[in-house]
Motif scaffolding. Sequence first.
Motif, PDB file in Angstrom:
ATOM      1  N   GLY A   1      -0.165  -7.463  -4.303  1.00 31.69           N
ATOM      2  CA  GLY A   1       1.012  -6.619  -4.025  1.00 31.69           C
ATOM      3  C   GLY A   1       0.884  -5.225  -4.348  1.00 31.69           C
ATOM      4  O   GLY A   1       1.754  -4.618  -4.799  1.00 31.69           O
ATOM      5  N   LYS A   2      -0.297  -4.685  -3.984  1.00 34.70           N
ATOM      6  CA  LYS A   2      -0.531  -3.126  -4.402  1.00 34.70           C
ATOM      7  C   LYS A   2       0.342  -2.150  -3.581  1.00 34.70           C
ATOM      8  O   LYS A   2       0.739  -1.210  -4.156  1.00 34.70           O
ATOM      9  CB  LYS A   2      -1.930  -2.809  -4.212  1.00 34.70           C
ATOM     10  N   SER A   3       0.567  -2.624  -2.328  1.00 27.92           N
ATOM     11  CA  SER A   3       1.593  -1.749  -1.593  1.00 27.92           C
ATOM     12  C   SER A   3       2.641  -1.473  -2.208  1.00 27.92           C
ATOM     13  O   SER A   3       3.515  -0.683  -1.989  1.00 27.92           O
ATOM     14  CB  SER A   3       1.487  -2.047  -0.030  1.00 27.92           C
TER      15      SER A   3
ATOM     16  N   ARG B   1      -5.721  -0.999 -11.390  1.00 23.28           N
ATOM     17  CA  ARG B   1      -6.721  -1.957 -11.243  1.00 23.28           C
ATOM     18  C   ARG B   1      -6.039  -3.486 -10.807  1.00 23.28           C
ATOM     19  O   ARG B   1      -5.852  -4.069 -11.739  1.00 23.28           O
ATOM     20  CB  ARG B   1      -7.886  -2.238 -12.097  1.00 23.28           C
ATOM     21  N   ALA B   2      -5.801  -3.421  -9.798  1.00 24.36           N
ATOM     22  CA  ALA B   2      -4.801  -4.799  -9.081  1.00 24.36           C
ATOM     23  C   ALA B   2      -5.697  -5.754  -8.182  1.00 24.36           C
ATOM     24  O   ALA B   2      -6.112  -5.137  -7.161  1.00 24.36           O
ATOM     25  CB  ALA B   2      -3.626  -4.313  -8.676  1.00 24.36           C
TER      26      ALA B   2
ATOM     27  N   LEU C   1      -5.045   3.321  -6.767  1.00 25.51           N
ATOM     28  CA  LEU C   1      -4.704   1.969  -6.726  1.00 25.51           C
ATOM     29  C   LEU C   1      -5.799   1.033  -6.130  1.00 25.51           C
ATOM     30  O   LEU C   1      -6.427   1.555  -5.032  1.00 25.51           O
ATOM     31  CB  LEU C   1      -3.566   0.901  -6.121  1.00 25.51           C
ATOM     32  N   SER C   2      -6.492   0.099  -6.660  1.00 30.55           N
ATOM     33  CA  SER C   2      -7.582  -0.519  -6.188  1.00 30.55           C
ATOM     34  C   SER C   2      -7.855  -1.903  -7.039  1.00 30.55           C
ATOM     35  O   SER C   2      -7.438  -2.006  -8.165  1.00 30.55           O
ATOM     36  CB  SER C   2      -8.991   0.078  -5.996  1.00 30.55           C
ATOM     37  N   ALA C   3      -8.623  -2.837  -6.411  1.00 33.53           N
ATOM     38  CA  ALA C   3      -9.092  -4.058  -7.000  1.00 33.53           C
ATOM     39  C   ALA C   3     -10.467  -3.706  -7.779  1.00 33.53           C
ATOM     40  O   ALA C   3     -10.784  -4.452  -8.635  1.00 33.53           O
ATOM     41  CB  ALA C   3      -9.301  -5.390  -6.134  1.00 33.53           C
ATOM     42  N   THR C   4     -11.123  -2.796  -7.246  1.00 30.02           N
ATOM     43  CA  THR C   4     -12.413  -2.651  -7.813  1.00 30.02           C
ATOM     44  C   THR C   4     -12.721  -1.046  -8.296  1.00 30.02           C
ATOM     45  O   THR C   4     -14.004  -0.610  -7.833  1.00 30.02           O
ATOM     46  CB  THR C   4     -13.216  -2.940  -6.449  1.00 30.02           C
TER      47      THR C   4
END
Length: 612
Positions: free
Chosen positions: A50-52, A44-45, A322-325
């Motif tokens: 810079g998730k990629s 959860r980023a 990966l995701s912010a949400t």
Amino acid sequence: MRRTVNPERLFDAFPAPSYRGAQKQALRDIRDAFAAGNDVVLVRAPTGSGKSLLARAVAGCARRADEGDPSDATGAYYTTPQVSQLDDVAADELLADLNVIRGKSNYTCILPDERDTPVDQAPCVRERGYDCAVKHRCPYFSDRAIASNREIAAMTLAYFMQTAGSEVFRKRDVVVVDEAHGLAEWAEMYATIQLGPRTVPFWDELRVPAVDSVERAARYADNLVGTCERRKDELLAQETLSPADVRERDRLQELIGELEWFVSDYRDPQSPTTWLVDQSEPHGRDASADDPGGGPLTIKPMNPEKYLQHTVWDRGNKFALLSATILNKAAFCRQVGLEPDRVALVDVEHTFPVENRPLYDVTQGKMTYEHRDETTPKIARTIVRLMAHHPDEKGLIHAHSYDIQDRLADLLADFGVGDRIRTHDRDGRDAALEAWKASDEPDVFLSVKMEEALDLKGELCRWQVLCKAPFLNTGDSRVAHRLEEGQWAWYYRTTLRTVIQACGRVVRAPDDYGATYLADSSLVDLFERARTDMPEWFAAQVDRMERPDLPAFDPQAALGGATRTARSERTSRSNRASETDARHDSSTSSRSRRSRRSSRTSPLADVWDTDE
């Protein structure tokens, strides 16, 4: 058991020359999560972290060909549901070893007489036994060969799911899914079957029954498979096909697979999937006073765990999502068919100063369908005031639907500020977006469904407005079914997820800044209802939210420093509009506060909206 992913390689596989923000700590946490034996790691980023780059580091930990037996899965897949995200990856020099492959329709044939022909309609698919002399240079087959033989293959989630069972793209050691928060919804969308004049090539020749149950739909699907196979065999018997024939053949093959999957899953007593069927009224050639038949059908799965098992979970040994949400680990795992005990959650700290990403309450009332006529003009006036507050800065308006976009565009034109407004339609959205981004003028872009996968760093945009809480359409049978079962937490969580994604569009780096204005009072209610699922870093934004001190309604000031040839022509109309501003703005704050309190009596009253 032989170890697969090697988490000790994470730091060496990180592609950037240095770390920024919390990336180094994130890599430590991901390493520890895999080392502890977890099959899946949720990362959860926050937006802009810079998730990629983190995704590339995880992919680089996959088992290599020289580290196992020939039968062992090696290498990694990188996939994302967002085409724009894949475009960004392809353009990023730090991610040059992510070998991108797209669907055939994205490539053009290189034969001299076929320069404008997409590869999925080229002679190699039109003519039986065609031997292409330049297949080794074909852009599609070249990209496919490279992606299938290199350590990291990158593709959209749609292509990834479509290649399940492929001999070319077999199981790999690691699968990385970027922007994974909507994985369940994407799977539901991909597994949905549309049967109508635009999706069934010979629809006009069919007699469609009135379907009153899923069982009746399954029986009809069984019969339709046979019809599709006969039509496809007729096409395959021909020596040469036209481009239209090729499209029909490919669609028939696709349709056969969709229908067979539905019937198989529905008949499987062990399948967890719930199927729903919607049927439209017959129209045109479908309609007949003497024929009690039905119209187009939509067959929808809910929580298609079996579909995800086949298309995603069977494709790798280890997974990073990966995701912010990804707001609730347990709920996410339930939706996608994962065992929470085998899943770790890594939270990446948000390093952007909270004061650089402020939220402002400019609520003007509810934007549900029954209140829209009253609230939309107030929001339009507020936008004019915000334009005056940001006279030389680009702004983005999240209109939520084309109906709201049209209303706002008309109102803003009537107020005399239309020369600073840009819009888009369904077909030209990407071109309109790129033109707005490339412009040096401080124009305001009225957008629809651009809450995700949009990077508006720096001067590309300094402020944005959320005009409507992006609740899912309760007229959708899947949504209605869940709400009938009392799944309101899911409903609010899904909406909050979209809001958080939208808020991240205009602040993309620690030294970037951008303001987000909330115009729909239901957004504030949403924050109260979904507070327990809110990440701490977003809760900090909500806790700081305040009403801003905006300039008075003045269309002339809203045009800003840009030179507009039509400004003088609109002055008189602007003056007339300003005379009524006081009446519309007075007591707005107290009325919106009262409406928020009274709405608590009925959750559905807050969100019911079937207009899209």
